[in-house]
Design a protein around this motif. Sequence first.
Motif, PDB file in Angstrom:
ATOM      1  N   ALA A   1       0.939  -1.126  -0.184  1.00 26.86           N
ATOM      2  CA  ALA A   1      -0.106  -0.024   0.030  1.00 26.86           C
ATOM      3  C   ALA A   1       0.752   1.217  -0.049  1.00 26.86           C
ATOM      4  O   ALA A   1       2.005   1.295   0.555  1.00 26.86           O
ATOM      5  CB  ALA A   1      -0.896  -0.064   1.047  1.00 26.86           C
TER       6      ALA A   1
ATOM      7  N   THR B   1      -5.508   2.321   0.414  1.00 28.07           N
ATOM      8  CA  THR B   1      -6.791   3.175  -0.138  1.00 28.07           C
ATOM      9  C   THR B   1      -6.629   3.455  -1.498  1.00 28.07           C
ATOM     10  O   THR B   1      -5.528   4.171  -2.030  1.00 28.07           O
ATOM     11  CB  THR B   1      -6.643   4.867   0.616  1.00 28.07           C
ATOM     12  OG1 THR B   1      -6.523   4.526   2.161  1.00 28.07           O
ATOM     13  CG2 THR B   1      -7.515   5.874   0.358  1.00 28.07           C
ATOM     14  N   SER B   2      -7.643   3.095  -2.149  1.00 29.96           N
ATOM     15  CA  SER B   2      -7.786   3.241  -3.488  1.00 29.96           C
ATOM     16  C   SER B   2      -6.790   2.504  -4.556  1.00 29.96           C
ATOM     17  O   SER B   2      -7.162   1.644  -5.322  1.00 29.96           O
ATOM     18  CB  SER B   2      -7.616   4.772  -4.121  1.00 29.96           C
ATOM     19  OG  SER B   2      -8.431   5.431  -3.390  1.00 29.96           O
TER      20      SER B   2
ATOM     21  N   ASP C   1     -11.180  -2.044  -1.881  1.00 32.10           N
ATOM     22  CA  ASP C   1      -9.624  -1.939  -1.471  1.00 32.10           C
ATOM     23  C   ASP C   1      -9.764  -2.527   0.049  1.00 32.10           C
ATOM     24  O   ASP C   1      -9.067  -3.508   0.467  1.00 32.10           O
ATOM     25  CB  ASP C   1      -9.279  -0.471  -1.356  1.00 32.10           C
ATOM     26  CG  ASP C   1     -10.257   0.591  -1.082  1.00 32.10           C
ATOM     27  OD1 ASP C   1     -11.419   0.102  -0.502  1.00 32.10           O
ATOM     28  OD2 ASP C   1      -9.814   1.652  -1.242  1.00 32.10           O
TER      29      ASP C   1
ATOM     30  N   TYR D   1      -3.330  -0.206  -4.568  1.00 29.31           N
ATOM     31  CA  TYR D   1      -2.522  -1.371  -3.815  1.00 29.31           C
ATOM     32  C   TYR D   1      -1.978  -2.339  -4.903  1.00 29.31           C
ATOM     33  O   TYR D   1      -2.680  -2.712  -5.788  1.00 29.31           O
ATOM     34  CB  TYR D   1      -3.327  -1.757  -2.820  1.00 29.31           C
ATOM     35  CG  TYR D   1      -4.668  -2.500  -3.035  1.00 29.31           C
ATOM     36  CD1 TYR D   1      -4.899  -3.658  -3.485  1.00 29.31           C
ATOM     37  CD2 TYR D   1      -5.876  -1.512  -3.349  1.00 29.31           C
ATOM     38  CE1 TYR D   1      -6.250  -4.459  -3.799  1.00 29.31           C
ATOM     39  CE2 TYR D   1      -6.992  -2.043  -3.955  1.00 29.31           C
ATOM     40  CZ  TYR D   1      -7.208  -3.456  -4.125  1.00 29.31           C
ATOM     41  OH  TYR D   1      -8.506  -4.127  -4.437  1.00 29.31           O
TER      42      TYR D   1
END
Length: 656
Positions: free
Chosen positions: A304, A345-346, A371, A348
Amino acid sequence: MGHFTWCSRCAGGLSMLALIGLSYWVISRESMVENYGFIVYRGASTKDGSYSSKTTAAGAGIWTFIFAYYCLLIHFLVALFPLRACWSIWAITKLLKQSAQSRALQDYKTSGLRRQSSSSSITSSETLSSSDSDNVFSTASEFTDSESELFAEGNDSARSSPVIHAIVIPNYKEEMETLRETLDVLASHPQAYSCYDVYLGMELREAGVESKALSLVQHYVKKFRSIDYTLHPADIPGEAAGKGSNLAWAARKLSSNYTMSIRKNVIVTGIDADSHLSSRYFAQISNMHMDTIYKETASTTLYAAPIIFDRNAHSVSAIVRVADILWCAAGMSGLYSSSVIAPPTSVYSLPLELVDRVGGWDCDSEAIGEDLHMFIKCFFAVNGHLTCRTVLSPVSQTNVSGGGNGGFRGALMDMKARYKQAIRHMWGALDSGFALRKAFEMWKDRKHTCRAFRPLHKTGRGDSLDGYFPEAQLEAGSELPTENDAFSDITRDTLKEPHWEHIFYLAHRLFEAHFLPLHMMILVVASTLYTWVTEGGEDPNNLSWIFSTCKVLRPMGLVEVAVYMLIYESFHRVCVSARERDMAQAGLADGMCFSHRSLKQNFIDYFLVPAVALLYGTLPCAQAEISHFWTADLEYAVSKKAVRQRAKSVTIEDVV
């Protein structure tokens, strides 16, 4: 739907009702005590027909203690979150600055090599930049001398990584210019031609989507290792429209392109249509994946990166800008060095082997926050032993825009669009119920020590091998399948015992994301009413110190958020400068905007934090959790993105 499934789905709403009921009961009982001094309880009738009675001043009894101490706990957690966010963003900013300094020096030393480098190799400057930071956030070990040697200039293994990056860009009705800009950024990476397999996850429902996809493929076919598109059908029962379903469909299709021998070195990355990633993002993942130190956990690692809204922050209203800054805080709060729970977040990345292990992405209505949902799915698939590693290369995003042309009307349109996005974020409270069910399944299967799985594309509907099944289903004591065996594509893996400590940390993060915003607001109101009705009383339960402490923790939390915003100024400045430099080197800077911040001109942002917390935290959380009582479906809507502008970089000062 079973009772447990429904209750887990509505866990947030049920907790909200329980807390409101508890608050009402305690306040009403304490109010009676203050007004009358006692409460009369009628007992059983006596022989002469009268009723015995007794008086007490205990109020709500034990429920008062539960209410008071729970109020203290919630206030403590609210004060703890910004502290963790401050520590994380400070550490990330510090390392980004160090990386930028090293990269600037390396760019100077290798300027000749950079001009001669082909699009099929990773330059030494990128290799060096990843060496500065990729292991700092590893949960497995610290940076060592051997790793420094691995990333040293001239190391061939670092320059020509065998890792293949399968990059999926799910999209629906996105503007062509948005997709072109994202692909241009990816194509500018030195390793794009040798390492990037790009997949456009399109929706068949979109009019003219195939010609749109073919146009993009034709334009970029020579700039990547490969580029293809998939069309997600609209009539699959049980699938909800959204990023998750497009990503799931594309992943199932791309899985068939990789043989068993190379799957272990394929990394799948899901990005938004407007996400801009640096070449360092993929270089760092390649180095970490191939590092011998991380060999044992390479197949169970999720990568991430922090996100930053640095492209159109100057053109949206201040309240929307602050909402996204705090959203960055939520994402970065788990990316500090010792964190073992780091939900993405969004954007990865995860190995294709891990995608196979969990059976790919879910497509139902509960997986709208794909996600976090995928993170939870991977987490429980390995009994809590999921390895989280931070990629020290922030992902550039755009703030959601309502499409207004400025002014009061434009600000309202931006705020309305951001609220719809906040509803989608808070709809992810369904993932808390999903985690409860997965934890229950893990508890039932806690004695299983071995499982097996097949490649994702081999596990379709109606297939008896669902991609994740007990080893007992295979013949006991059988030898590993040979290459020509019908089961040669089955991978067997040993399961560790459930990691209960990690599960506790995950529960805390889910509670913080899906319960805390609403519970805090309820308790702020309830504790204020409680102190009002008990003011001047005798405090027989000795609880006044708790509510006095809560009154101190509230402003303390706001001060901590202000400190986070101050540190964010430096983080934003470092990220924008790095992206400007990268885009200038790639020849793309003239087509983009860069939103620079100034503390002097952005002081209004600091005063909007309480309003943002209420408007984009508490209210959408309450709306989502109440809606879950009767539905898990949310209409999928595409947020308007900022498109490429052929203009100079714009600053906040220019707009003000």
